[in-house]
Structures are given as C-alpha cells and as structure tokens.
Design a protein around this motif. Structure first.
Motif, PDB file in Angstrom:
ATOM      1  N   GLY A  47      10.714  -1.142  10.198  1.00  0.00           N
ATOM      2  CA  GLY A  47      10.058  -2.422  10.019  1.00  0.00           C
ATOM      3  C   GLY A  47      10.156  -3.290  11.255  1.00  0.00           C
ATOM      4  O   GLY A  47      10.997  -3.052  12.131  1.00  0.00           O
ATOM      5  N   ARG A  48       9.291  -4.292  11.282  1.00  0.00           N
ATOM      6  CA  ARG A  48       9.237  -5.221  12.408  1.00  0.00           C
ATOM      7  C   ARG A  48       8.977  -6.628  11.888  1.00  0.00           C
ATOM      8  O   ARG A  48       8.191  -6.800  10.950  1.00  0.00           O
ATOM      9  N   ILE A  49       9.600  -7.619  12.489  1.00  0.00           N
ATOM     10  CA  ILE A  49       9.248  -9.015  12.242  1.00  0.00           C
ATOM     11  C   ILE A  49       8.413  -9.470  13.425  1.00  0.00           C
ATOM     12  O   ILE A  49       8.847  -9.374  14.585  1.00  0.00           O
ATOM     13  N   VAL A  93       6.501 -15.973   9.889  1.00  0.00           N
ATOM     14  CA  VAL A  93       6.622 -14.636  10.457  1.00  0.00           C
ATOM     15  C   VAL A  93       6.308 -13.632   9.360  1.00  0.00           C
ATOM     16  O   VAL A  93       6.340 -13.964   8.170  1.00  0.00           O
ATOM     17  N   ARG A  94       6.003 -12.430   9.779  1.00  0.00           N
ATOM     18  CA  ARG A  94       5.792 -11.356   8.823  1.00  0.00           C
ATOM     19  C   ARG A  94       6.705 -10.192   9.148  1.00  0.00           C
ATOM     20  O   ARG A  94       6.878  -9.836  10.312  1.00  0.00           O
ATOM     21  N   ALA A  95       7.274  -9.608   8.097  1.00  0.00           N
ATOM     22  CA  ALA A  95       8.059  -8.384   8.209  1.00  0.00           C
ATOM     23  C   ALA A  95       7.211  -7.266   7.627  1.00  0.00           C
ATOM     24  O   ALA A  95       6.856  -7.292   6.450  1.00  0.00           O
ATOM     25  N   GLU A  96       6.876  -6.311   8.481  1.00  0.00           N
ATOM     26  CA  GLU A  96       6.012  -5.200   8.098  1.00  0.00           C
ATOM     27  C   GLU A  96       6.856  -3.937   8.028  1.00  0.00           C
ATOM     28  O   GLU A  96       7.473  -3.552   9.019  1.00  0.00           O
ATOM     29  N   GLY A  97       6.904  -3.305   6.859  1.00  0.00           N
ATOM     30  CA  GLY A  97       7.667  -2.083   6.677  1.00  0.00           C
ATOM     31  C   GLY A  97       6.766  -0.899   6.420  1.00  0.00           C
ATOM     32  O   GLY A  97       5.750  -1.031   5.729  1.00  0.00           O
ATOM     33  N   ARG A  98       7.139   0.267   6.985  1.00  0.00           N
ATOM     34  CA  ARG A  98       6.387   1.498   6.787  1.00  0.00           C
ATOM     35  C   ARG A  98       7.358   2.673   6.648  1.00  0.00           C
ATOM     36  O   ARG A  98       8.323   2.767   7.403  1.00  0.00           O
ATOM     37  N   THR A  99       7.054   3.552   5.717  1.00  0.00           N
ATOM     38  CA  THR A  99       7.898   4.732   5.563  1.00  0.00           C
ATOM     39  C   THR A  99       7.698   5.682   6.740  1.00  0.00           C
ATOM     40  O   THR A  99       6.622   5.743   7.331  1.00  0.00           O
ATOM     41  N   GLY A 132       0.869  -1.169   0.000  1.00  0.00           N
ATOM     42  CA  GLY A 132       0.000   0.000   0.000  1.00  0.00           C
ATOM     43  C   GLY A 132       0.900   1.211   0.000  1.00  0.00           C
ATOM     44  O   GLY A 132       2.123   1.086   0.135  1.00  0.00           O
ATOM     45  N   PRO A 133       0.352   2.390  -0.117  1.00  0.00           N
ATOM     46  CA  PRO A 133       1.187   3.587  -0.109  1.00  0.00           C
ATOM     47  C   PRO A 133       2.017   3.676   1.182  1.00  0.00           C
ATOM     48  O   PRO A 133       1.470   3.719   2.283  1.00  0.00           O
ATOM     49  N   GLY A 134       3.331   3.614   1.023  1.00  0.00           N
ATOM     50  CA  GLY A 134       4.228   3.719   2.172  1.00  0.00           C
ATOM     51  C   GLY A 134       4.331   2.485   3.034  1.00  0.00           C
ATOM     52  O   GLY A 134       4.903   2.543   4.120  1.00  0.00           O
ATOM     53  N   GLU A 135       3.838   1.343   2.555  1.00  0.00           N
ATOM     54  CA  GLU A 135       3.928   0.122   3.369  1.00  0.00           C
ATOM     55  C   GLU A 135       4.055  -1.128   2.510  1.00  0.00           C
ATOM     56  O   GLU A 135       3.551  -1.183   1.391  1.00  0.00           O
ATOM     57  N   ALA A 136       4.764  -2.098   3.072  1.00  0.00           N
ATOM     58  CA  ALA A 136       4.937  -3.392   2.407  1.00  0.00           C
ATOM     59  C   ALA A 136       5.115  -4.461   3.476  1.00  0.00           C
ATOM     60  O   ALA A 136       5.764  -4.225   4.501  1.00  0.00           O
ATOM     61  N   THR A 137       4.534  -5.627   3.235  1.00  0.00           N
ATOM     62  CA  THR A 137       4.637  -6.740   4.177  1.00  0.00           C
ATOM     63  C   THR A 137       5.083  -7.986   3.419  1.00  0.00           C
ATOM     64  O   THR A 137       4.528  -8.308   2.368  1.00  0.00           O
ATOM     65  N   TYR A 178      16.960 -12.716   8.988  1.00  0.00           N
ATOM     66  CA  TYR A 178      16.167 -11.628   9.569  1.00  0.00           C
ATOM     67  C   TYR A 178      16.410 -10.335   8.766  1.00  0.00           C
ATOM     68  O   TYR A 178      15.475  -9.616   8.419  1.00  0.00           O
ATOM     69  N   ALA A 179      17.703 -10.028   8.539  1.00  0.00           N
ATOM     70  CA  ALA A 179      18.075  -8.775   7.895  1.00  0.00           C
ATOM     71  C   ALA A 179      17.529  -8.688   6.467  1.00  0.00           C
ATOM     72  O   ALA A 179      17.034  -7.629   6.057  1.00  0.00           O
ATOM     73  N   THR A 180      17.597  -9.780   5.723  1.00  0.00           N
ATOM     74  CA  THR A 180      17.112  -9.753   4.342  1.00  0.00           C
ATOM     75  C   THR A 180      15.601  -9.589   4.298  1.00  0.00           C
ATOM     76  O   THR A 180      15.073  -8.837   3.472  1.00  0.00           O
ATOM     77  N   LEU A 181      14.905 -10.276   5.186  1.00  0.00           N
ATOM     78  CA  LEU A 181      13.451 -10.142   5.242  1.00  0.00           C
ATOM     79  C   LEU A 181      13.070  -8.703   5.595  1.00  0.00           C
ATOM     80  O   LEU A 181      12.194  -8.103   4.961  1.00  0.00           O
ATOM     81  N   LEU A 182      13.742  -8.122   6.578  1.00  0.00           N
ATOM     82  CA  LEU A 182      13.452  -6.740   6.961  1.00  0.00           C
ATOM     83  C   LEU A 182      13.865  -5.748   5.874  1.00  0.00           C
ATOM     84  O   LEU A 182      13.142  -4.776   5.599  1.00  0.00           O
TER      85      LEU A 182
END
Length: 180
Positions: free
Chosen positions: A152-154, A134-140, A66-71, A92-96
């Motif tokens: 981001g968070r796992i 697990v899910r890695a959630e990223g947000r701007t 979505g705008p500014g986010e990716a999971t 962990y690092a690559t997923l994040l």
C-alpha cells in the motif's frame, strides 16, 4: 491538477458520507455469514453496512474496493499529532493497515477469514498542516490458501508519496458457528 483532485476527493467523500444508512459499528456474524469479503466491503461502501469504529476515531473512510484492492481516504489533523507536533506514525500505520488488510479482505471467500501477521510501514515524507486529505491505496500481491501479501501507499492529491507499507496476512477457515 492537485486542486482539481482535492475537490474531486472532497466531493466523493461527501457523497459517501451522505449515503450511509447505518451508524459506525461492527458487522454482526449474521451479516457476514455466507458472504465473500468483496461483497461485504461493497455493502459497507454503499452505506448498507456500518463503517468501522476505528475509521470514525481516526477520521478516515473507505472510498473504493475492487478485487484485490481497497482505498481509504483520511483527514490528517491536529488531534493526531504526536507531542513534537508531527502527525503520529500510528495514524499512517492504521490507515495503511486498513488499505492493505481490506485489499486482502476482498479476496476472502465465504467461510474464510484473515488476520494481519506482519505490517511494515515506511514513512517517507511528513504530512504537514497544509495536506488536508490523503489516500491509502492497497493492492494484493499474492493470495494463497494460508497466507496473503499486499502493498500500500499513502499519497496526496498532488501525487506525492508520504508512506508505503507491506503486509502478510494469515488466511483461515472460520469456525462453523460463525459461518451461518
């Protein structure tokens, strides 16, 4: 609750994998030309563009943009263990990096690109053999003309936090021959 969420995550993953019409690979300049980053990632999520080869190698996939986010959703497993038997920090690092980088990618306009300048990862809990997804959630956090930042968070299906990260990305104009 975590068993219900795990079942939901598994079903979403199965549906995403079933609709892939293209094998894993890279996107050609022609496929990206003249398109904003969000549109490219939406087509990837829809299975119309290939998933990244690293995602196949490390058993994770894009599950939301979505705008500014990716999971991304990942399957930690025995093939990603370090010599001491723990899940390798690079997994962990690559997923994040994928989650926070793609969060930034959703903000990139046609004719623009980005690259990671810095990635900071904090591992706060081991992902043990009982954790299947697990899910890695990223947000701007900030998107400017020259730089963008994201966090981001796992997390597991039970809501436990396993790692968190921040990134700074360099934003730039693409060379004219790659824009189309």
């Amino acid at each position: 609750m975590s068993a219900d969420r795990l079942t939901q995550w598994q079903a979403e993953e199965a549906a995403l994998r079933a609709r892939r019409s293209r094998p894993t690979g890279t996107i050609t300049p022609a496929e990206a030309a003249g398109r904003a980053g969000l549109a490219v990632l939406q087509d990837m999520l829809a299975g119309q563009l290939p998933a990244s080869p690293i995602a196949e190698s490390l058993d994770f996939l894009l599950v939301h943009v979505g705008p500014g986010e990716a999971t991304f959703q990942g399957r930690p497993g025995p093939r990603f263990l370090n010599p001491m038997g723990g899940l390798h920090g690079g997994w962990y690092a690559t997923l994040l990096d994928s989650a926070v980088g793609c969060a930034v990618h959703t903000t990139v306009q046609a004719g623009r690109g980005y690259t990671t300048l810095e990635l900071k990862v904090n591992l706060v809990r081991a992902i043990g053999p009982d954790v299947r997804l697990v899910r890695a959630e990223g947000r701007t956090v900030h998107v400017g003309r020259q730089t963008a930042t994201a966090e981001g968070r796992i997390v597991g299906p039970d809501g436990k936090l396993y790692a968190h990260a921040s990134t700074t990305c360099l934003m730039f104009d693409l060379p004219a021959h790659t824009v189309g």
